[in-house]
Design a protein around this motif. Structure first.
Motif, PDB file in Angstrom:
ATOM      1  N   ALA A   8     -44.869  -6.475  -4.176  1.00  0.00           N
ATOM      2  CA  ALA A   8     -45.389  -7.104  -5.380  1.00  0.00           C
ATOM      3  C   ALA A   8     -45.231  -8.606  -5.337  1.00  0.00           C
ATOM      4  CB  ALA A   8     -44.670  -6.535  -6.598  1.00  0.00           C
ATOM      5  N   ARG A   9     -44.216  -9.083  -4.648  1.00  0.00           N
ATOM      6  CA  ARG A   9     -43.970 -10.521  -4.615  1.00  0.00           C
ATOM      7  C   ARG A   9     -45.047 -11.273  -3.844  1.00  0.00           C
ATOM      8  NH1 ARG A   9     -37.962  -8.847  -2.966  1.00  0.00           N
ATOM      9  NH2 ARG A   9     -37.162  -8.370  -5.031  1.00  0.00           N
ATOM     10  N   TRP A  10     -45.871 -10.515  -3.124  1.00  0.00           N
ATOM     11  CA  TRP A  10     -46.973 -11.159  -2.399  1.00  0.00           C
ATOM     12  C   TRP A  10     -48.252 -11.134  -3.237  1.00  0.00           C
ATOM     13  CZ3 TRP A  10     -46.996 -13.760   2.194  1.00  0.00           C
ATOM     14  CH2 TRP A  10     -45.781 -13.760   2.881  1.00  0.00           C
ATOM     15  N   GLN A 275     -35.095 -16.136  17.259  1.00  0.00           N
ATOM     16  CA  GLN A 275     -33.792 -16.765  17.070  1.00  0.00           C
ATOM     17  C   GLN A 275     -33.869 -17.877  16.034  1.00  0.00           C
ATOM     18  OE1 GLN A 275     -30.815 -15.831  19.114  1.00  0.00           O
ATOM     19  NE2 GLN A 275     -29.975 -16.789  17.258  1.00  0.00           N
ATOM     20  N   LEU A 276     -34.975 -18.630  16.058  1.00  0.00           N
ATOM     21  CA  LEU A 276     -35.149 -19.701  15.075  1.00  0.00           C
ATOM     22  C   LEU A 276     -35.236 -19.134  13.654  1.00  0.00           C
ATOM     23  CD1 LEU A 276     -37.209 -22.887  15.256  1.00  0.00           C
ATOM     24  CD2 LEU A 276     -37.661 -21.326  13.364  1.00  0.00           C
ATOM     25  N   VAL A 277     -35.942 -18.011  13.506  1.00  0.00           N
ATOM     26  CA  VAL A 277     -36.035 -17.397  12.184  1.00  0.00           C
ATOM     27  C   VAL A 277     -34.647 -17.067  11.657  1.00  0.00           C
ATOM     28  CG1 VAL A 277     -36.866 -15.401  10.885  1.00  0.00           C
ATOM     29  CG2 VAL A 277     -38.346 -16.480  12.579  1.00  0.00           C
ATOM     30  N   MET A 278     -33.756 -16.632  12.560  1.00  0.00           N
ATOM     31  CA  MET A 278     -32.398 -16.290  12.149  1.00  0.00           C
ATOM     32  C   MET A 278     -31.543 -17.533  11.930  1.00  0.00           C
ATOM     33  SD  MET A 278     -29.624 -13.779  14.024  1.00  0.00           S
ATOM     34  CE  MET A 278     -30.521 -12.295  13.560  1.00  0.00           C
ATOM     35  N   ASP A 279     -31.653 -18.512  12.831  1.00  0.00           N
ATOM     36  CA  ASP A 279     -30.779 -19.687  12.770  1.00  0.00           C
ATOM     37  C   ASP A 279     -31.249 -20.756  11.791  1.00  0.00           C
ATOM     38  OD1 ASP A 279     -29.296 -18.476  14.717  1.00  0.00           O
ATOM     39  OD2 ASP A 279     -29.996 -19.755  16.361  1.00  0.00           O
ATOM     40  N   ASP A 280     -32.557 -20.927  11.689  1.00  0.00           N
ATOM     41  CA  ASP A 280     -33.108 -21.992  10.848  1.00  0.00           C
ATOM     42  C   ASP A 280     -34.241 -21.419  10.007  1.00  0.00           C
ATOM     43  OD1 ASP A 280     -33.856 -24.343   9.681  1.00  0.00           O
ATOM     44  OD2 ASP A 280     -34.199 -25.445  11.558  1.00  0.00           O
ATOM     45  N   PRO A 281     -33.910 -20.500   9.112  1.00  0.00           N
ATOM     46  CA  PRO A 281     -34.958 -19.858   8.317  1.00  0.00           C
ATOM     47  C   PRO A 281     -35.769 -20.837   7.478  1.00  0.00           C
ATOM     48  CG  PRO A 281     -32.784 -19.379   7.416  1.00  0.00           C
ATOM     49  CD  PRO A 281     -32.564 -20.015   8.755  1.00  0.00           C
ATOM     50  N   ALA A 282     -35.185 -21.981   7.113  1.00  0.00           N
ATOM     51  CA  ALA A 282     -35.932 -22.957   6.312  1.00  0.00           C
ATOM     52  C   ALA A 282     -37.115 -23.512   7.103  1.00  0.00           C
ATOM     53  CB  ALA A 282     -35.007 -24.086   5.877  1.00  0.00           C
ATOM     54  N   LYS A 283     -36.884 -23.782   8.384  1.00  0.00           N
ATOM     55  CA  LYS A 283     -37.963 -24.305   9.227  1.00  0.00           C
ATOM     56  C   LYS A 283     -39.040 -23.251   9.445  1.00  0.00           C
ATOM     57  CE  LYS A 283     -38.772 -26.712  13.599  1.00  0.00           C
ATOM     58  NZ  LYS A 283     -38.113 -27.294  14.810  1.00  0.00           N
ATOM     59  N   ALA A 284     -38.610 -22.023   9.726  1.00  0.00           N
ATOM     60  CA  ALA A 284     -39.572 -20.943   9.921  1.00  0.00           C
ATOM     61  C   ALA A 284     -40.358 -20.691   8.629  1.00  0.00           C
ATOM     62  CB  ALA A 284     -38.850 -19.676  10.350  1.00  0.00           C
ATOM     63  N   LYS A 285     -39.646 -20.693   7.528  1.00  0.00           N
ATOM     64  CA  LYS A 285     -40.276 -20.464   6.233  1.00  0.00           C
ATOM     65  C   LYS A 285     -41.318 -21.532   5.935  1.00  0.00           C
ATOM     66  CE  LYS A 285     -39.053 -20.398   1.311  1.00  0.00           C
ATOM     67  NZ  LYS A 285     -37.916 -20.497   0.353  1.00  0.00           N
ATOM     68  N   ALA A 286     -40.994 -22.789   6.220  1.00  0.00           N
ATOM     69  CA  ALA A 286     -41.930 -23.879   5.957  1.00  0.00           C
ATOM     70  C   ALA A 286     -43.205 -23.712   6.771  1.00  0.00           C
ATOM     71  CB  ALA A 286     -41.270 -25.216   6.274  1.00  0.00           C
ATOM     72  N   ASN A 287     -43.063 -23.220   7.999  1.00  0.00           N
ATOM     73  CA  ASN A 287     -44.241 -23.023   8.833  1.00  0.00           C
ATOM     74  C   ASN A 287     -45.145 -21.940   8.251  1.00  0.00           C
ATOM     75  OD1 ASN A 287     -45.356 -21.211  11.367  1.00  0.00           O
ATOM     76  ND2 ASN A 287     -45.684 -23.409  11.592  1.00  0.00           N
ATOM     77  N   VAL A 288     -44.571 -20.795   7.884  1.00  0.00           N
ATOM     78  CA  VAL A 288     -45.370 -19.718   7.311  1.00  0.00           C
ATOM     79  C   VAL A 288     -45.955 -20.149   5.973  1.00  0.00           C
ATOM     80  CG1 VAL A 288     -45.334 -17.333   6.485  1.00  0.00           C
ATOM     81  CG2 VAL A 288     -44.018 -17.972   8.516  1.00  0.00           C
ATOM     82  N   ARG A 289     -45.171 -20.897   5.213  1.00  0.00           N
ATOM     83  CA  ARG A 289     -45.628 -21.388   3.910  1.00  0.00           C
ATOM     84  C   ARG A 289     -46.920 -22.187   4.046  1.00  0.00           C
ATOM     85  NH1 ARG A 289     -46.731 -21.143  -1.279  1.00  0.00           N
ATOM     86  NH2 ARG A 289     -45.999 -22.860  -2.563  1.00  0.00           N
ATOM     87  N   LYS A 298     -42.361 -19.761  -6.234  1.00  0.00           N
ATOM     88  CA  LYS A 298     -41.367 -18.731  -6.527  1.00  0.00           C
ATOM     89  C   LYS A 298     -41.753 -17.399  -5.906  1.00  0.00           C
ATOM     90  CE  LYS A 298     -39.666 -20.742 -10.854  1.00  0.00           C
ATOM     91  NZ  LYS A 298     -39.504 -20.532 -12.310  1.00  0.00           N
ATOM     92  N   ILE A 299     -43.047 -17.096  -5.924  1.00  0.00           N
ATOM     93  CA  ILE A 299     -43.521 -15.855  -5.321  1.00  0.00           C
ATOM     94  C   ILE A 299     -43.292 -15.888  -3.818  1.00  0.00           C
ATOM     95  CG2 ILE A 299     -45.581 -14.478  -4.800  1.00  0.00           C
ATOM     96  CD1 ILE A 299     -46.651 -15.278  -7.549  1.00  0.00           C
ATOM     97  N   PHE A 300     -43.642 -17.019  -3.208  1.00  0.00           N
ATOM     98  CA  PHE A 300     -43.465 -17.120  -1.759  1.00  0.00           C
ATOM     99  C   PHE A 300     -41.992 -17.053  -1.378  1.00  0.00           C
ATOM    100  CE2 PHE A 300     -42.737 -19.270   2.210  1.00  0.00           C
ATOM    101  CZ  PHE A 300     -43.681 -18.684   3.032  1.00  0.00           C
ATOM    102  N   ASP A 301     -41.137 -17.745  -2.120  1.00  0.00           N
ATOM    103  CA  ASP A 301     -39.702 -17.730  -1.822  1.00  0.00           C
ATOM    104  C   ASP A 301     -39.149 -16.307  -1.824  1.00  0.00           C
ATOM    105  OD1 ASP A 301     -39.757 -20.447  -1.620  1.00  0.00           O
ATOM    106  OD2 ASP A 301     -38.818 -20.840  -3.575  1.00  0.00           O
ATOM    107  N   ALA A 302     -39.521 -15.539  -2.837  1.00  0.00           N
ATOM    108  CA  ALA A 302     -39.032 -14.165  -2.934  1.00  0.00           C
ATOM    109  C   ALA A 302     -39.579 -13.314  -1.788  1.00  0.00           C
ATOM    110  CB  ALA A 302     -39.426 -13.564  -4.273  1.00  0.00           C
ATOM    111  N   ALA A 303     -40.839 -13.550  -1.455  1.00  0.00           N
ATOM    112  CA  ALA A 303     -41.461 -12.783  -0.375  1.00  0.00           C
ATOM    113  C   ALA A 303     -40.806 -13.090   0.966  1.00  0.00           C
ATOM    114  CB  ALA A 303     -42.955 -13.095  -0.310  1.00  0.00           C
TER     115      ALA A 303
END
Length: 360
Positions: A8-10, A275-289, A298-303
């Protein structure tokens, strides 16, 4: 009564685009061997399940291995694999059933990595189908994008006789629906189309339900007025009918023999991305974002919090494929499939990516 779900968060992921597959390179395996050249990877869709390979490209993991990689969007897993087998691309990102059925047909296709562990797809009923089953469709949107709190056996039985859209006959999202329905005596009628076309087909009354990954599953609710029915990401399908992955990176045995160092580098890039997704999730998240720019923060953060762990188990094993063979629907469980040795479906250990290790 409804329960909260990560699917639902997506709900606002409406930005997926469908690009035509570009036929590149020549036949017989194409370019991109150990001598150099562009490596082409055909990707089955823009969905959530393909993000690991996209991150590897965007974040320079392939480039860091000395590879020039081009990602080519296809119109589904079957087309991605066809492009690989014809030599137009060297790798394909599609479902594990594509590896299984290709080998059953005598083609030497090897799984290199899991791009998304678990099941990303969900079943959405059309408005008309839901009403016919006595399910309310006039409830608030935040309720319709959550699966009902009804025993899964009952929901599976209600699929009997429905025309359900799948991306292809060998889609990894199809097997859990077909085999789970068969386990309770229900039979569905598969209809095949691109995921991106499913909501429109639902609105037009051409299908009774769809099985797709975010954002298409949510679009079936938001734009087509449907109702979320069974969610894959939260594990609502029976475990014995659920595959171990939704997206798999694969290549041919011929290409491994031709360009072994390139295959090792691709696997290394996938390992480093996980490994980057695990170690630096903020960087990985920004890329997918960046690929879902219109989604509410807020929806993306929860997802992201709900789904990023699915990118951190890239290693492929014979045990995974042994399980995935057992969950195939009857129509794909041919004697040739059942005769396969799961060890022959994955790359040798030297090409297999490693799962990331937690920070010490």
């Amino acid at each position: 009564m409804f329960r909260s779900t990560r699917a639902a968060r997506w709900g606002a992921l409406l930005t997926a685009s469908a690009l035509a597959l570009t036929a590149c390179g020549g036949g017989g395996g194409g370019g991109g061997g150990d001598a150099g050249g562009t490596i082409r990877i055909a990707i089955s869709s823009e969905s959530l399940a393909t993000q690991l390979v996209r991150m590897a490209a965007d974040l320079g993991m392939f480039k860091g291995e000395g590879l020039d990689v081009e990602l080519v969007n296809s119109n589904g897993g079957a087309q991605a694999v066809t492009a690989m087998l014809s030599g137009n691309v060297q790798f394909a990102a599609a479902g594990a059933p594509e590896v299984i059925t290709s080998n059953a047909e005598g083609r030497d296709v090897k799984a290199i990595a899991r791009l998304y562990s678990g099941l990303s797809g969900s079943v959405v009923l059309s408005k008309e189908t839901a009403q016919r089953l006595g399910v309310r469709t006039d409830t608030p949107l935040e309720e319709r994008v959550k699966a009902p709190d009804i025993p899964i056996g009952e929901r599976l039985k209600d699929l009997d006789g429905l025309n359900i859209a799948f991306a292809s006959a060998t889609s990894s999202l199809k097997s859990p629906v077909i085999s789970s329905a068969e386990s309770v005596g229900a039979k569905v009628n598969p209809v095949y189309m691109k995921q991106e076309n499913m909501p429109a087909a639902m609105s037009a009354g051409a299908i009774d339900a769809l099985q797709a990954s975010p954002p298409v599953s949510e679009l079936g609710v938001l734009s087509a007025g449907g109702v979320m029915w069974i969610e894959g990401p939260t594990g609502q399908f029976p475990a014995e009918h659920t595959p171990t992955s939704s997206s798999t990176l694969m290549t041919t045995g011929e290409y491994i023999g031709k360009a072994p160092e390139t295959v090792k580098k691709v696997a290394a890039a996938i390992s480093k991305t996980a490994q980057l997704v695990m170690d630096d999730p903020a960087k990985a998240k920004a890329n997918v974002r960046g690929r879902y720019g219109d989604v509410d923060a807020k929806i993306f953060d929860a997802a992201w919090e709900a789904n990023n762990a699915s990118y951190t188990q890239p290693r492929v094993t014979a045990e995974q494929f042994a399980h995935d063979i057992t969950v195939l629907p009857k129509e794909l469980s041919t004697k040739e499939v059942l005769a396969l040795d799961p060890k022959d479906l994955i790359v040798p250990d030297e090409f297999n990516p490693t799962d990331p290790a937690p920070k010490s």
